[in-house]
Design a protein around this motif. Structure first.
Motif, PDB file in Angstrom:
ATOM      1  N   MET A   1     -24.592  20.101   2.436  1.00 52.75           N
ATOM      2  CA  MET A   1     -23.588  19.081   2.746  1.00 52.75           C
ATOM      3  C   MET A   1     -22.325  19.328   1.921  1.00 52.75           C
ATOM      4  SD  MET A   1     -23.936  14.963   2.386  1.00 52.75           S
ATOM      5  CE  MET A   1     -22.507  13.914   2.595  1.00 52.75           C
ATOM      6  N   THR A   2     -21.192  19.173   2.549  1.00 52.62           N
ATOM      7  CA  THR A   2     -19.914  19.361   1.862  1.00 52.62           C
ATOM      8  C   THR A   2     -19.584  18.129   1.038  1.00 52.62           C
ATOM      9  OG1 THR A   2     -19.120  20.736   3.683  1.00 52.62           O
ATOM     10  CG2 THR A   2     -17.460  19.844   2.192  1.00 52.62           C
ATOM     11  N   THR A   3     -19.133  18.354  -0.192  1.00 49.07           N
ATOM     12  CA  THR A   3     -18.638  17.270  -1.032  1.00 49.07           C
ATOM     13  C   THR A   3     -17.145  17.480  -1.274  1.00 49.07           C
ATOM     14  OG1 THR A   3     -19.216  18.470  -3.056  1.00 49.07           O
ATOM     15  CG2 THR A   3     -20.863  16.952  -2.159  1.00 49.07           C
ATOM     16  N   VAL A   4     -16.478  16.423  -1.707  1.00 50.53           N
ATOM     17  CA  VAL A   4     -15.049  16.482  -2.010  1.00 50.53           C
ATOM     18  C   VAL A   4     -14.878  16.311  -3.511  1.00 50.53           C
ATOM     19  CG1 VAL A   4     -12.787  15.454  -1.609  1.00 50.53           C
ATOM     20  CG2 VAL A   4     -14.450  15.546   0.246  1.00 50.53           C
ATOM     21  N   GLU A   5     -14.268  17.308  -4.148  1.00 51.60           N
ATOM     22  CA  GLU A   5     -14.067  17.273  -5.592  1.00 51.60           C
ATOM     23  C   GLU A   5     -12.573  17.258  -5.892  1.00 51.60           C
ATOM     24  OE1 GLU A   5     -16.067  20.767  -6.927  1.00 51.60           O
ATOM     25  OE2 GLU A   5     -18.074  20.001  -6.438  1.00 51.60           O
ATOM     26  N   THR A   6     -12.182  16.520  -6.912  1.00 46.98           N
ATOM     27  CA  THR A   6     -10.771  16.470  -7.306  1.00 46.98           C
ATOM     28  C   THR A   6     -10.631  16.860  -8.770  1.00 46.98           C
ATOM     29  OG1 THR A   6     -10.886  14.113  -7.908  1.00 46.98           O
ATOM     30  CG2 THR A   6     -10.253  14.650  -5.644  1.00 46.98           C
ATOM     31  N   HIS A   7      -9.539  17.529  -9.064  1.00 48.13           N
ATOM     32  CA  HIS A   7      -9.239  17.935 -10.438  1.00 48.13           C
ATOM     33  C   HIS A   7      -7.730  17.914 -10.621  1.00 48.13           C
ATOM     34  CE1 HIS A   7      -9.785  19.899 -14.297  1.00 48.13           C
ATOM     35  NE2 HIS A   7      -8.821  20.739 -13.976  1.00 48.13           N
ATOM     36  N   VAL A   8      -7.266  17.255 -11.681  1.00 51.58           N
ATOM     37  CA  VAL A   8      -5.839  17.144 -11.945  1.00 51.58           C
ATOM     38  C   VAL A   8      -5.446  18.085 -13.072  1.00 51.58           C
ATOM     39  CG1 VAL A   8      -3.981  15.622 -12.736  1.00 51.58           C
ATOM     40  CG2 VAL A   8      -5.704  14.765 -11.124  1.00 51.58           C
TER      41      VAL A   8
ATOM     42  N   LEU B   1     -12.904  21.110  -0.946  1.00 48.94           N
ATOM     43  CA  LEU B   1     -14.074  20.939  -0.087  1.00 48.94           C
ATOM     44  C   LEU B   1     -15.144  21.911  -0.571  1.00 48.94           C
ATOM     45  CD1 LEU B   1     -12.338  20.791   3.419  1.00 48.94           C
ATOM     46  CD2 LEU B   1     -12.967  18.894   1.914  1.00 48.94           C
ATOM     47  N   ASN B   2     -16.232  21.366  -1.075  1.00 50.28           N
ATOM     48  CA  ASN B   2     -17.270  22.195  -1.687  1.00 50.28           C
ATOM     49  C   ASN B   2     -18.561  22.091  -0.889  1.00 50.28           C
ATOM     50  OD1 ASN B   2     -19.018  23.609  -3.299  1.00 50.28           O
ATOM     51  ND2 ASN B   2     -18.488  22.562  -5.197  1.00 50.28           N
ATOM     52  N   GLY B   3     -18.716  23.026   0.020  1.00 51.93           N
ATOM     53  CA  GLY B   3     -19.941  23.130   0.812  1.00 51.93           C
ATOM     54  C   GLY B   3     -20.014  24.513   1.402  1.00 51.93           C
ATOM     55  N   PRO B   4     -20.010  25.549   0.544  1.00 44.47           N
ATOM     56  CA  PRO B   4     -19.906  26.924   1.060  1.00 44.47           C
ATOM     57  C   PRO B   4     -21.026  27.307   2.010  1.00 44.47           C
ATOM     58  CG  PRO B   4     -20.516  26.908  -1.271  1.00 44.47           C
ATOM     59  CD  PRO B   4     -20.113  25.512  -0.921  1.00 44.47           C
ATOM     60  N   ASP B   5     -22.216  26.725   1.821  1.00 43.58           N
ATOM     61  CA  ASP B   5     -23.320  27.047   2.724  1.00 43.58           C
ATOM     62  C   ASP B   5     -23.114  26.444   4.103  1.00 43.58           C
ATOM     63  OD1 ASP B   5     -23.579  24.549   1.502  1.00 43.58           O
ATOM     64  OD2 ASP B   5     -25.723  24.449   1.920  1.00 43.58           O
ATOM     65  N   ARG B   6     -22.233  25.428   4.210  1.00 41.77           N
ATOM     66  CA  ARG B   6     -21.892  24.812   5.493  1.00 41.77           C
ATOM     67  C   ARG B   6     -20.457  25.139   5.892  1.00 41.77           C
ATOM     68  NH1 ARG B   6     -26.707  22.672   7.444  1.00 41.77           N
ATOM     69  NH2 ARG B   6     -25.605  21.087   8.626  1.00 41.77           N
ATOM     70  N   LEU B   7     -19.872  26.117   5.225  1.00 42.82           N
ATOM     71  CA  LEU B   7     -18.488  26.536   5.485  1.00 42.82           C
ATOM     72  C   LEU B   7     -17.510  25.360   5.375  1.00 42.82           C
ATOM     73  CD1 LEU B   7     -19.049  29.057   8.435  1.00 42.82           C
ATOM     74  CD2 LEU B   7     -18.857  29.539   5.989  1.00 42.82           C
ATOM     75  N   ASN B   8     -17.807  24.476   4.408  1.00 44.20           N
ATOM     76  CA  ASN B   8     -16.924  23.344   4.102  1.00 44.20           C
ATOM     77  C   ASN B   8     -16.641  22.490   5.329  1.00 44.20           C
ATOM     78  OD1 ASN B   8     -16.789  24.445   1.462  1.00 44.20           O
ATOM     79  ND2 ASN B   8     -15.101  25.759   2.091  1.00 44.20           N
ATOM     80  N   SER B   9     -17.715  22.188   6.054  1.00 44.28           N
ATOM     81  CA  SER B   9     -17.577  21.442   7.299  1.00 44.28           C
ATOM     82  C   SER B   9     -17.411  19.950   7.041  1.00 44.28           C
ATOM     83  CB  SER B   9     -18.790  21.695   8.200  1.00 44.28           C
ATOM     84  OG  SER B   9     -20.002  21.424   7.493  1.00 44.28           O
ATOM     85  N   LEU B  10     -16.967  19.255   8.080  1.00 47.40           N
ATOM     86  CA  LEU B  10     -16.589  17.849   7.983  1.00 47.40           C
ATOM     87  C   LEU B  10     -17.708  16.920   8.434  1.00 47.40           C
ATOM     88  CD1 LEU B  10     -13.036  18.168   9.575  1.00 47.40           C
ATOM     89  CD2 LEU B  10     -13.559  17.989   7.131  1.00 47.40           C
ATOM     90  N   SER B  11     -17.765  15.762   7.784  1.00 46.93           N
ATOM     91  CA  SER B  11     -18.716  14.707   8.116  1.00 46.93           C
ATOM     92  C   SER B  11     -18.062  13.380   7.750  1.00 46.93           C
ATOM     93  CB  SER B  11     -20.007  14.891   7.315  1.00 46.93           C
ATOM     94  OG  SER B  11     -19.747  14.695   5.927  1.00 46.93           O
ATOM     95  N   PRO B  12     -18.655  12.252   8.110  1.00 50.62           N
ATOM     96  CA  PRO B  12     -18.074  10.972   7.690  1.00 50.62           C
ATOM     97  C   PRO B  12     -17.931  10.865   6.172  1.00 50.62           C
ATOM     98  CG  PRO B  12     -19.672  10.604   9.426  1.00 50.62           C
ATOM     99  CD  PRO B  12     -19.781  12.047   9.059  1.00 50.62           C
TER     100      PRO B  12
ATOM    101  N   ILE C   1     -14.769  12.657   5.045  1.00 48.45           N
ATOM    102  CA  ILE C   1     -13.562  11.870   5.317  1.00 48.45           C
ATOM    103  C   ILE C   1     -13.423  10.761   4.284  1.00 48.45           C
ATOM    104  CG2 ILE C   1     -12.295  10.498   7.008  1.00 48.45           C
ATOM    105  CD1 ILE C   1     -12.717  13.506   7.688  1.00 48.45           C
ATOM    106  N   ASP C   2     -14.528  10.112   3.944  1.00 50.62           N
ATOM    107  CA  ASP C   2     -14.480   9.081   2.896  1.00 50.62           C
ATOM    108  C   ASP C   2     -14.008   9.686   1.573  1.00 50.62           C
ATOM    109  OD1 ASP C   2     -15.407   7.186   4.678  1.00 50.62           O
ATOM    110  OD2 ASP C   2     -17.487   7.262   3.968  1.00 50.62           O
ATOM    111  N   GLY C   3     -14.508  10.886   1.246  1.00 47.21           N
ATOM    112  CA  GLY C   3     -14.106  11.541   0.003  1.00 47.21           C
ATOM    113  C   GLY C   3     -12.639  11.923  -0.006  1.00 47.21           C
ATOM    114  N   LEU C   4     -12.120  12.344   1.133  1.00 45.64           N
ATOM    115  CA  LEU C   4     -10.699  12.693   1.226  1.00 45.64           C
ATOM    116  C   LEU C   4      -9.827  11.445   1.064  1.00 45.64           C
ATOM    117  CD1 LEU C   4     -10.889  15.290   4.131  1.00 45.64           C
ATOM    118  CD2 LEU C   4     -10.300  15.769   1.748  1.00 45.64           C
TER     119      LEU C   4
END
Length: 262
Positions: A1-8, A17-28, A31-34
């Motif tokens: 599953m792709t997760t959304v990570e932020t770093h300032v 977008l961190n889900g290399p095994d899923r090619l950084n694919s999208l899910s609900p 979108i919430d993480g973005l």
């Protein structure tokens, strides 16, 4: 599953977008993480730009294949609501007061292509491969490609991407006007940093106002666009001190101190 990570870092928020095994694919959840990333960027008044990128060999390949099965199992109950949520994020990103940069590190297609179309700037790896590809799978675009691509690329090139399934490399993206710059993968971060560095010291209110004018331009006749510019120019000088501060800082040969974002 792709997760959304932020770093300032400094004035830049990097959204990964961190889900290399899923090619950084999208899910609900993605979108919430973005949305959560943009919420955080709104609160952090030190920021001047946002960079969106992916981990591994892909930027983003669109919808997660497992979730896509759920969508096709119940289009009105699952697919259409998800597309509306994705539209909502892309509209928000496009109108967001901070400039956004898509750092396209690799494969981008379908929803990933639509994501980069909503960003203000695109910087791509030379080795990247970008395409719409919806028609390859017997489906039409649902998150803006048919409307944003002609505005960014012109009619014929948009048709070539959406109707033929054509792929573009990083240098071809630059040639077509889809990307500002491309660089070898090893130099992508440096190329992005050169762009974000040029945005770093600017008034956030000025940037947001210019973005608003630029976003409005394609949909307004020239006379109406010029009227809007004059209106905002007048209001800016009545309500915002940054113009006076910029002038004084130049005359006094010092760095400007911008006011709080409006």
């Amino acid at each position: 599953m792709t997760t959304v990570e932020t770093h300032v870092t400094g004035t830049v928020m990097k959204v990964t977008l961190n889900g290399p095994d899923r090619l950084n694919s999208l899910s609900p959840e993605v979108i919430d993480g973005l949305h959560a990333a943009l919420d955080a960027a709104e609160r952090d008044t030190s920021l001047r730009s946002i960079v969106i990128t992916g981990v591994g060999k892909a930027f983003c390949v669109g919808m997660d294949i497992g979730f896509l099965g759920e969508c096709f199992g119940d289009p009105p109950g699952v697919f259409v609501p998800f597309i509306r949520r994705f539209h909502g994020f892309l509209d928000r990103l496009e109108a967001f007061p901070l400039p956004s940069v898509a750092a396209v590190n690799g494969l981008a297609r379908a929803g990933g292509f639509e994501l980069l179309l909503a960003c203000d700037f695109v910087v791509a790896a030379d080795e990247a491969r970008v395409g719409d590809t919806h028609s390859d799978f017997g489906i039409i675009p649902g998150a803006g490609a048919s409307q944003r691509a002609p505005r960014k690329l012109g009619d014929q090139r948009a048709r070539a991407l959406l109707l033929t399934g054509r792929w573009l490399t990083g240098p071809e993206m630059v040639d077509w006007g889809l990307a500002l710059a491309s660089a070898p993968s090893a130099g992508l971060d440096d190329a992005v940093a050169r762009l974000t560095d040029s945005l770093a010291g600017r008034s956030r209110t000025v940037t947001a106002t210019i973005k608003h004018l630029l976003n409005a331009a394609p949909d307004l006749p020239l006379t109406e666009g010029l009227r809007l510019e004059r209106e905002l120019f007048t209001r800016f000088h009545e309500e915002v001190a940054d113009a006076d501060e910029g002038y004084r800082a130049y005359v006094e040969k010092r760095e400007p101190v911008w006011g709080d974002p409006r």
